[in-house]
Scaffold this motif. Structure first.
Motif, mmCIF file in Angstrom:
data_model
loop_
_atom_site.group_PDB
_atom_site.id
_atom_site.type_symbol
_atom_site.label_atom_id
_atom_site.label_comp_id
_atom_site.label_asym_id
_atom_site.label_seq_id
_atom_site.Cartn_x
_atom_site.Cartn_y
_atom_site.Cartn_z
ATOM 1 N N ALA A 111 0.832 -1.207 0.000
ATOM 2 C CA ALA A 111 0.000 0.000 0.000
ATOM 3 C C ALA A 111 0.868 1.260 0.000
ATOM 4 O O ALA A 111 0.555 2.242 -0.691
ATOM 5 C CB ALA A 111 -0.927 -0.010 1.206
ATOM 6 N N ALA A 112 1.962 1.259 0.775
ATOM 7 C CA ALA A 112 2.849 2.426 0.803
ATOM 8 C C ALA A 112 3.532 2.629 -0.536
ATOM 9 O O ALA A 112 3.728 3.766 -0.984
ATOM 10 C CB ALA A 112 3.885 2.256 1.919
ATOM 11 N N HIS A 113 3.869 1.541 -1.193
ATOM 12 C CA HIS A 113 4.454 1.651 -2.536
ATOM 13 C C HIS A 113 3.440 2.206 -3.522
ATOM 14 O O HIS A 113 3.752 3.108 -4.323
ATOM 15 C CB HIS A 113 4.961 0.277 -2.990
ATOM 16 N N ALA A 114 2.218 1.701 -3.466
ATOM 17 C CA ALA A 114 1.167 2.183 -4.371
ATOM 18 C C ALA A 114 0.864 3.658 -4.135
ATOM 19 O O ALA A 114 0.509 4.387 -5.078
ATOM 20 C CB ALA A 114 -0.101 1.356 -4.182
ATOM 21 N N ALA A 115 1.060 4.119 -2.898
ATOM 22 C CA ALA A 115 0.802 5.519 -2.560
ATOM 23 C C ALA A 115 1.973 6.423 -2.932
ATOM 24 O O ALA A 115 1.895 7.641 -2.733
ATOM 25 C CB ALA A 115 0.506 5.645 -1.071
ATOM 26 N N GLY A 116 3.059 5.848 -3.434
ATOM 27 C CA GLY A 116 4.211 6.658 -3.833
ATOM 28 C C GLY A 116 5.090 7.092 -2.683
ATOM 29 O O GLY A 116 5.851 8.058 -2.805
ATOM 30 N N VAL A 117 5.024 6.370 -1.560
ATOM 31 C CA VAL A 117 5.798 6.729 -0.378
ATOM 32 C C VAL A 117 7.178 6.090 -0.408
ATOM 33 O O VAL A 117 8.170 6.706 -0.012
ATOM 34 C CB VAL A 117 5.036 6.313 0.894
ATOM 35 N N ILE A 118 7.237 4.842 -0.844
ATOM 36 C CA ILE A 118 8.510 4.142 -0.973
ATOM 37 C C ILE A 118 8.614 3.529 -2.363
ATOM 38 O O ILE A 118 7.599 3.224 -2.997
ATOM 39 C CB ILE A 118 8.674 3.030 0.095
ATOM 40 N N GLU A 119 9.818 3.384 -2.822
ATOM 41 C CA GLU A 119 10.088 2.661 -4.062
ATOM 42 C C GLU A 119 10.609 1.287 -3.667
ATOM 43 O O GLU A 119 11.410 1.165 -2.727
ATOM 44 C CB GLU A 119 11.124 3.395 -4.906
ATOM 45 N N VAL A 120 10.167 0.242 -4.344
ATOM 46 C CA VAL A 120 10.626 -1.105 -4.028
ATOM 47 C C VAL A 120 10.941 -1.860 -5.319
ATOM 48 O O VAL A 120 10.363 -1.586 -6.372
ATOM 49 C CB VAL A 120 9.575 -1.902 -3.210
ATOM 50 N N ARG A 121 11.849 -2.796 -5.205
ATOM 51 C CA ARG A 121 12.110 -3.753 -6.277
ATOM 52 C C ARG A 121 12.520 -5.069 -5.628
ATOM 53 O O ARG A 121 13.162 -5.072 -4.574
ATOM 54 C CB ARG A 121 13.185 -3.244 -7.232
ATOM 55 N N PRO A 122 12.135 -6.191 -6.215
ATOM 56 C CA PRO A 122 12.396 -7.488 -5.589
ATOM 57 C C PRO A 122 13.885 -7.695 -5.301
ATOM 58 O O PRO A 122 14.750 -7.271 -6.068
ATOM 59 C CB PRO A 122 11.892 -8.495 -6.621
#
Length: 402
Positions: free
Chosen positions: A318-329
């Motif tokens: 949810a935080a990634h979808a909200a643009g708060v954090i960037e993630v990659r596997p």
């Protein structure tokens, strides 16, 4: 049945206390205070004031008595990193958070987002003592701005566990031992708060921080007006500020040569430096040299994030979808390779525990970590670890007797 206070005395006497602070919830007559060696320990400051059933539950809650490996249904189990639903490399999208925090700012960004969205009404964590910044204290964050102000690791004794609540609308960023204790306590009290944790190499003595400031040419502890251990870059520099200016040194020198060697005994036999009891655990996502050892050159910070529960998985997504954090596997094996201290400690912990027992130390009970199996995979190195632990304890005993 012994009181909580009686059992606390036994844990402290065995040098098995981690300083988590959760025992002060069980007996409100206990307060966390620094001992003569600079470690945080529960201290009687008022008459016994136990919660109902506290004495019976203490042994299941105190990390100096027991830690149980968490295995949530549907999770994958890594022998060295623990159970997980997903692993990512991550960083805060906000460049200010990413720069100020210790390693990419993912936890700081999550704290601020949880508060801003109302998913959490407060976040318990650690920060510099406003009255004496050379010390570290537990605090409650109420806003994103407060989360940013408190960003950064604190390599010093602090008991965030004493702020624990059995309330799912709260969150807590705490050391792995604190997360374990809070998880165990809330299993008998109600719902656990949202538990955020991080890879922990151990708690150094408070005296090490103050000695490091002096060694760098800094002022007396009471003259320090600001102090941070990392951040303002990655990994950042240990920095102490006073009216006369500032002194600083790089991370490798501050942790590797000054702070790390003073970690308390309980941390040296910890089965869980990786935050297995948390919903989300974070770590530095170091790059490695040709020998496989982490490199500490300054660059933009990057965290590794591990979702250890379904709740943690949902929060990160949810935080990634909200643009708060960037993630990659991130491949768990890559993370394990970037954290040699954590993996080696767990790999040979069974051997070290036997060395401690032979050296006359009582040790906590660790369940579900399969430590014997890990040590048995490399028997020669395990025997070396056992012998080294035994010899160090015998040398320490001779020194104390001299």
């Amino acid at each position: 049945m012994k009181t909580v206070r009686d059992q606390v005395t036994q844990v402290v006497s065995a040098d098995a206390c981690s300083g988590c602070g959760v025992c002060t919830i069980l007996d409100r007559g206990l307060t966390m205070a620094l001992d003569d060696a600079g470690y945080l320990r529960p201290t009687p400051t008022a008459p016994v004031d136990e919660r109902d059933g506290a004495a019976e539950r203490f042994a299941r809650i105190c990390p100096g008595k027991q830690i149980v490996a968490q295995r949530p249904a549907g999770s994958t189990r890594h022998p060295l990193l623990g159970s997980y639903f997903a692993v990512w490399e991550a960083w805060a999208v906000d460049p200010e958070i990413r720069h100020r925090a210790s390693s990419g700012g993912a936890l700081t960004a999550l704290q601020g987002w949880l508060l801003e969205t109302g998913r959490a009404t407060q976040v318990s964590t650690a920060a510099a003592d406003p009255a004496r910044p050379v010390r570290t204290v537990p605090i409650r964050l109420m806003s994103k701005a407060e989360a940013l102000a408190a960003a950064g690791s604190r390599y010093a004794p602090v008991g965030v566990g004493q702020l624990a609540t059995a309330d799912a609308s709260h969150a807590m960023t705490a050391k792995p031992c604190e997360a374990s204790a809070v998880r165990a306590w809330t299993n008998t009290e109600g719902e656990a708060p949202i538990l955020l944790s991080f890879f922990c190499a151990g708690t150094p003595s408070q005296q090490a921080t103050e000695q490091l400031v002096r060694d760098l040419g800094g002022p007396k502890p009471e003259a320090v007006t600001d102090l941070w251990y990392r951040g303002r870059g990655w990994p950042g520099r240990f920095t102490a500020v006073s009216a006369d200016g500032e002194v600083s040194t790089d991370y490798d020198s501050s942790w590797g040569r000054a702070l790390g060697p003073t970690t308390q005994w309980r941390c040296k036999i910890c089965p869980d430096g990786v935050g297995e009891s948390a919903d989300i655990a974070a770590a530095d996502s170091w790059e490695s040299d040709e020998r496989g050892y982490p490199t500490f050159g300054e660059r933009e910070g990057r965290s590794a994030l591990i979702a250890r529960t379904e709740r943690g998985l949902e929060i990160v997504r949810a935080a990634h979808a909200a643009g708060v954090i960037e993630v990659r596997p991130l491949d768990p094996e890559q993370l394990a390779a970037a954290q040699p201290l954590q993996t080696a400690r767990r790999q040979y912990l069974a051997a070290r525990l036997w060395g401690a027992r032979l050296g006359g130390r009582s040790v906590p009970r660790y369940r579900g970590f399969r430590l014997l199996k890990l040590s048995a995979e490399h028997p020669r190195l395990a025997v070396r670890a056992l012998r080294g632990t035994l010899l160090r304890l015998r040398a320490a005993r001779r020194k104390d007797d001299a």
